[in-house]
Design an enzyme around this catalytic site. Structure first.
Site, PDB file in Angstrom:
ATOM      1  N   PRO A  13      35.907  43.583  54.948  1.00 15.83           N
ATOM      2  CG  PRO A  13      36.691  42.275  53.207  1.00 15.83           C
ATOM      3  CD  PRO A  13      35.454  42.604  53.963  1.00 15.83           C
ATOM      4  CG  ASN A  14      41.393  45.118  53.757  1.00 14.05           C
ATOM      5  OD1 ASN A  14      42.246  44.791  54.576  1.00 14.05           O
ATOM      6  ND2 ASN A  14      41.135  44.398  52.673  1.00 14.05           N
ATOM      7  NE  ARG A  32      48.185  51.457  55.679  1.00 17.53           N
ATOM      8  CZ  ARG A  32      47.998  50.173  55.882  1.00 17.53           C
ATOM      9  NH1 ARG A  32      47.668  49.391  54.884  1.00 17.53           N
ATOM     10  NH2 ARG A  32      48.119  49.658  57.077  1.00 17.53           N
ATOM     11  CE1 TYR A  55      37.712  52.384  48.846  1.00 17.46           C
ATOM     12  CE2 TYR A  55      40.054  52.145  49.281  1.00 17.46           C
ATOM     13  CZ  TYR A  55      38.907  51.722  48.652  1.00 17.46           C
ATOM     14  OH  TYR A  55      38.941  50.632  47.816  1.00 17.46           O
ATOM     15  CG  ASN A  62      31.505  49.059  52.150  1.00 19.24           C
ATOM     16  OD1 ASN A  62      31.801  48.173  51.345  1.00 19.24           O
ATOM     17  ND2 ASN A  62      32.115  50.229  52.171  1.00 19.24           N
ATOM     18  CB  ALA A  65      37.568  43.067  48.364  1.00 18.76           C
ATOM     19  CG  HIS A 112      34.081  43.317  43.831  1.00 18.93           C
ATOM     20  ND1 HIS A 112      33.061  44.136  43.391  1.00 18.93           N
ATOM     21  CD2 HIS A 112      34.871  44.104  44.630  1.00 18.93           C
ATOM     22  CE1 HIS A 112      33.245  45.365  43.876  1.00 18.93           C
ATOM     23  NE2 HIS A 112      34.338  45.371  44.636  1.00 18.93           N
ATOM     24  CG  ASP A 150      23.918  31.627  48.644  1.00 21.78           C
ATOM     25  OD1 ASP A 150      23.337  32.204  47.701  1.00 21.78           O
ATOM     26  OD2 ASP A 150      24.617  30.608  48.487  1.00 21.78           O
ATOM     27  CD  GLU A 162      26.312  46.028  46.515  1.00 23.30           C
ATOM     28  OE1 GLU A 162      25.388  45.279  46.118  1.00 23.30           O
ATOM     29  OE2 GLU A 162      27.347  46.249  45.857  1.00 23.30           O
ATOM     30  CG  HIS A 169      30.199  49.786  47.265  1.00 21.58           C
ATOM     31  ND1 HIS A 169      30.965  48.775  47.802  1.00 21.58           N
ATOM     32  CD2 HIS A 169      29.153  49.182  46.660  1.00 21.58           C
ATOM     33  CE1 HIS A 169      30.416  47.617  47.524  1.00 21.58           C
ATOM     34  NE2 HIS A 169      29.309  47.822  46.834  1.00 21.58           N
ATOM     35  CB  SER A 210      35.171  54.057  45.702  1.00 19.71           C
ATOM     36  OG  SER A 210      35.009  52.642  45.681  1.00 19.71           O
ATOM     37  NE  ARG A 247      38.264  52.097  43.115  1.00 20.46           N
ATOM     38  CZ  ARG A 247      38.554  51.549  44.298  1.00 20.46           C
ATOM     39  NH1 ARG A 247      37.580  51.356  45.184  1.00 20.46           N
ATOM     40  NH2 ARG A 247      39.786  51.219  44.605  1.00 20.46           N
ATOM     41  NE  ARG A 263      38.611  48.305  43.068  1.00 20.57           N
ATOM     42  CZ  ARG A 263      39.223  47.740  44.122  1.00 20.57           C
ATOM     43  NH1 ARG A 263      38.512  47.168  45.069  1.00 20.57           N
ATOM     44  NH2 ARG A 263      40.532  47.753  44.229  1.00 20.57           N
TER      45      ARG A 263
HETATM   46  O1  CA2 Z   1      34.156  51.663  47.853  1.00 26.37           O
HETATM   47  C1  CA2 Z   1      33.948  50.843  48.754  1.00 26.37           C
HETATM   48  O2  CA2 Z   1      33.344  51.102  49.793  1.00 26.37           O
HETATM   49  C2  CA2 Z   1      34.515  49.414  48.607  1.00 26.37           C
HETATM   50  O3  CA2 Z   1      33.563  48.505  49.147  1.00 26.37           O
HETATM   51  C3  CA2 Z   1      35.801  49.392  49.404  1.00 26.37           C
HETATM   52  C4  CA2 Z   1      36.588  48.094  49.267  1.00 26.37           C
HETATM   53  C5  CA2 Z   1      36.775  47.742  47.794  1.00 26.37           C
HETATM   54  O4  CA2 Z   1      37.407  46.476  47.684  1.00 26.37           O
HETATM   55  C6  CA2 Z   1      35.456  47.709  47.041  1.00 26.37           C
HETATM   56  O5  CA2 Z   1      35.716  47.436  45.690  1.00 26.37           O
HETATM   57  C7  CA2 Z   1      34.753  49.042  47.150  1.00 26.37           C
HETATM   58  C8  CA2 Z   1      37.964  48.227  49.916  1.00 26.37           C
HETATM   59  C9  CA2 Z   1      37.953  48.670  51.328  1.00 26.37           C
HETATM   60  C10 CA2 Z   1      39.385  48.904  51.731  1.00 26.37           C
HETATM   61  O6  CA2 Z   1      39.443  50.097  52.457  1.00 26.37           O
HETATM   62  C11 CA2 Z   1      40.667  50.622  52.677  1.00 26.37           C
HETATM   63  C12 CA2 Z   1      40.689  51.809  53.362  1.00 26.37           C
HETATM   64  C13 CA2 Z   1      41.888  52.427  53.621  1.00 26.37           C
HETATM   65  C14 CA2 Z   1      43.076  51.859  53.193  1.00 26.37           C
HETATM   66  C15 CA2 Z   1      43.042  50.672  52.500  1.00 26.37           C
HETATM   67  C16 CA2 Z   1      41.850  50.036  52.251  1.00 26.37           C
END
Ligand code: CA2
Length: 146
Positions: free
Chosen positions: A11-12, A19, A24, A74, A77, A80, A87, A98, A100, A102, A107, A111
């Site tokens: 997601p996202n 953003r 990121y 990846n 969220a 977590h 599963d 896995e 990421h 970041s 953080r 996370r």
């Molecule tokens: O660091 C990563 O790749 C994460 O998987 C990214 C997730 C975060 O919830 C994990 O803790 C770590 C969030 C992805 C959201 O990506 C965005 C990118 C641009 C703007 C907003 C969100």
């Protein structure tokens, strides 16, 4: 023979490049996937799926059993929160790295916990878009050694 590998994003991650560049980076997901295909060359054949939906990610993992040798994942969220994704990963018995962007351990506390790590072959975190390249190299190396 080239390894067939699924690049799976949760997601996202479709928002990448638009953003939060300080967390990121400025690359879009399409930029990252293009670069991955370039660095894989003829060593791996990649398919990419991004979904904001937990069920679709589970289906993609199940379906990967039919064609893929491994997954760079990846989970966003869901890392977590999702026992269901854990599963699915342990159920398909494919090697999953896995990944990421970041350094999740530097953080917020929430996370630091991943439901996925224990069922993955390894984790790469904290190197921005390069995390994916490193994860792909690690997965190809792992598959070559089997
Ligand atoms: O660091 C990563 O790749 C994460 O998987 C990214 C997730 C975060 O919830 C994990 O803790 C770590 C969030 C992805 C959201 O990506 C965005 C990118 C641009 C703007 C907003 C969100």
């Amino acid at each position: 023979m080239a390894h067939r590998i699924l690049i799976l994003n949760g997601p996202n991650l479709n928002l990448l490049g638009s953003r939060e560049p300080e967390v990121y980076g400025t690359d879009t997901l399409a930029d990252i996937v293009d670069r991955l295909a370039e660095s894989a060359g003829d060593r791996a054949e990649l398919r990419h799926i991004q979904s904001n939906n937990e069920g679709e990610l589970i289906e993609a993992i199940h379906d990967a059993r039919n064609w893929a040798a491994g997954i760079v994942f990846n989970p966003g969220a869901f890392t977590h929160t999702s026992i269901a994704l854990r599963d699915a990963v342990s159920g398909v018995e494919l090697p999953v790295v896995e990944t990421h962007l970041s350094n999740v351990h530097a953080r917020e506390e929430f996370r630091h916990k991943s439901f996925l790590t224990a069922v993955c072959v390894g984790v790469v975190a904290g190197f921005g878009a390069s995390s994916y390249t490193l994860a792909l190299e690690a997965l190809i190396g792992h598959l070559d050694s089997l």
